[in-house]
Design an enzyme around this catalytic site. Sequence first.
Site, PDB file in Angstrom:
ATOM      1  N   GLU A 290      23.658  -7.189   5.106  1.00 46.41           N
ATOM      2  CA  GLU A 290      23.252  -7.212   3.704  1.00 46.41           C
ATOM      3  C   GLU A 290      21.980  -8.045   3.513  1.00 46.41           C
ATOM      4  O   GLU A 290      21.239  -7.841   2.564  1.00 46.41           O
ATOM      5  CB  GLU A 290      24.397  -7.779   2.857  1.00 46.41           C
ATOM      6  CG  GLU A 290      24.620  -7.015   1.568  1.00 46.41           C
ATOM      7  CD  GLU A 290      25.916  -7.393   0.877  1.00 46.41           C
ATOM      8  OE1 GLU A 290      26.827  -6.554   0.846  1.00 46.41           O
ATOM      9  OE2 GLU A 290      26.035  -8.520   0.365  1.00 46.41           O
ATOM     10  N   HIS A 311      37.035  -0.624  26.825  1.00 44.88           N
ATOM     11  CA  HIS A 311      37.720   0.626  27.152  1.00 44.88           C
ATOM     12  C   HIS A 311      37.476   1.691  26.092  1.00 44.88           C
ATOM     13  O   HIS A 311      38.162   2.706  26.059  1.00 44.88           O
ATOM     14  CB  HIS A 311      39.215   0.348  27.340  1.00 44.88           C
ATOM     15  CG  HIS A 311      39.470  -0.603  28.478  1.00 44.88           C
ATOM     16  ND1 HIS A 311      39.906  -0.195  29.717  1.00 44.88           N
ATOM     17  CD2 HIS A 311      39.284  -1.946  28.563  1.00 44.88           C
ATOM     18  CE1 HIS A 311      39.991  -1.252  30.526  1.00 44.88           C
ATOM     19  NE2 HIS A 311      39.619  -2.326  29.839  1.00 44.88           N
ATOM     20  N   LYS A 425      27.796   2.375  -6.575  1.00 45.65           N
ATOM     21  CA  LYS A 425      28.525   2.008  -7.799  1.00 45.65           C
ATOM     22  C   LYS A 425      28.086   2.899  -8.958  1.00 45.65           C
ATOM     23  O   LYS A 425      28.907   3.373  -9.734  1.00 45.65           O
ATOM     24  CB  LYS A 425      28.261   0.543  -8.159  1.00 45.65           C
ATOM     25  CG  LYS A 425      28.797  -0.455  -7.172  1.00 45.65           C
ATOM     26  CD  LYS A 425      28.568  -1.866  -7.674  1.00 45.65           C
ATOM     27  CE  LYS A 425      28.857  -2.894  -6.607  1.00 45.65           C
ATOM     28  NZ  LYS A 425      28.420  -4.235  -6.949  1.00 45.65           N
TER      29      LYS A 425
HETATM   30  O1  PA5 Z   1      27.485 -10.842  -0.647  1.00 44.36           O
HETATM   31  C1  PA5 Z   1      27.602 -10.319  -1.727  1.00 44.36           C
HETATM   32  O2  PA5 Z   1      26.905 -10.658  -2.699  1.00 44.36           O
HETATM   33  C2  PA5 Z   1      28.607  -9.233  -1.951  1.00 44.36           C
HETATM   34  O3  PA5 Z   1      29.274  -8.882  -0.783  1.00 44.36           O
HETATM   35  C3  PA5 Z   1      29.634  -9.679  -2.950  1.00 44.36           C
HETATM   36  O4  PA5 Z   1      30.283 -10.826  -2.470  1.00 44.36           O
HETATM   37  C4  PA5 Z   1      30.657  -8.578  -3.195  1.00 44.36           C
HETATM   38  O5  PA5 Z   1      29.996  -7.419  -3.627  1.00 44.36           O
HETATM   39  C5  PA5 Z   1      31.671  -9.006  -4.213  1.00 44.36           C
HETATM   40  O6  PA5 Z   1      31.038  -9.327  -5.406  1.00 44.36           O
HETATM   41  P1  PA5 Z   1      31.783 -10.175  -6.503  1.00 44.36           P
HETATM   42  O7  PA5 Z   1      32.090 -11.491  -5.937  1.00 44.36           O
HETATM   43  O8  PA5 Z   1      30.810 -10.245  -7.638  1.00 44.36           O
HETATM   44  O9  PA5 Z   1      33.036  -9.426  -6.894  1.00 44.36           O
END
Ligand code: PA5
Length: 449
Positions: A290, A311, A425
């Site tokens: 990310e 494996h 989303k």
């Molecule tokens: O690293 C990030 O920002 C994301 O993985 C969020 O943690 C994830 O989308 C969850 O978001 P939230 O904590 O707003 O529910």
Amino acid sequence: MKSINLHIEKALSFLPEGALEAYAEQTEAANQALEQGTAPGNDFLGWLHLPSSIAPADLARLKATAETLRENCEVVVVAGIGGSYLGTRAVVEALSHSFSWLMPRQKNNPVLIYAGNNISEDYLSELTEYLQGKDFGVINVSKSGTTTETALAFRLLKKQCEDQRGKEMARKVIVAITDARRGAARTTADKEGYASFVIPDNVGGRFSVLTPVGLLPIAVAGFDIEALVQGAVAMEQATAVGTPFRENPCAVYAAVRNALYQNGKKIEILANYHPKLHYIGEWWKQLYGESEGKQHKGIFPAAVDLTTDLHSMGQWIQDGERTIFETVLSIEEPNRSLSVPSDEENLDGLNFLAGKRVDEVNKMAELGTQLAHVDGGVPNLKVTLPQLNEYYLGQLLYFFERACGISGLLLGVNPFDQPGVEAYKKNMFALLDKPGYEAESAALRARLQ
Ligand code: PA5
């Protein structure tokens, strides 16, 4: 106190002479940019000095809330997705007994389970069934407070908890970890009077394991959050601005992976030799994926559990396209001891191992694999942990976080945003006819005909 260590010798031979040192100035500049808040994404640098800024009073409040959950619950469900649960799960599974969920529970020692990280009807329905008649509590973790997966699971869990335990007890055993002011999770927590903790504005989800997001559930699981934080503090200090390049493992890791990337190695595999580290791999994948996968750039982070996956994926790693490098997590000394027994008949031919520790067999598999992969054209990095405990895990988490910040800046991206996560989303809401998404909905449906 010992420290985790980074070993890069078996990667260097894959790089042109001087390629690593060429990054020395850039990594220091990136580290300084993080320090001075001049890097892209500088609104999200709260993780940088987070470990050293955690006050004893913060830990005391976390431990007191954890104790309430431990005393009143046989099961605690951690509802969260991505950065809101992966760090917790990584640490808890690394430190837990491998079969903990199958073992009889001791009093005041709830089992942790996870929800809000998928939208599977079977999963949620089976969770509801499992929780039937159980004294359970919920830690609802969502920074935005609006993430569909988590909000949906929490809606179900809140109702079941209130139905089974009554409103008053539910209020005691539901805890919110969310934004200080915004979002549905904050509104609900304030309205219902849940204990709550704040995810700082300047800490993004994937860098939040050392905030209450990770610390509360890790304490509920019975682990030492002070030692975890102390380990992170040690690594924060060891990787500070001004540390000479070769002595700063974050700078070196960031430099090696960028140098390998520039030399055609597009995939990094994080390998472990202990099943307990599986979720460290999942957490690391999110952290790097990310943070770096943007603007059509970025090393693809993958993870394998070895020797298990030798494996299944071993053939590809040894012999597939030569675009990969490997980073091994190696535990120097296991927490337990078990030797291979001798067998009179020796039908399996394993008596040559009799009397040896199982870990020695594992270590030779690790060493043999490392050499085979290097011979096969896979550069190898290794991070050694003296032992699997809270302190070294704290070091490891912070090591990967700061290295990720530096590495993303070397790559030329903003390591602290995640614009690409919104695309699915938007489509999902449009297809579900969420109010406000009418135009997108019509456009998508036209494409589906
Ligand atoms: O690293 C990030 O920002 C994301 O993985 C969020 O943690 C994830 O989308 C969850 O978001 P939230 O904590 O707003 O529910």
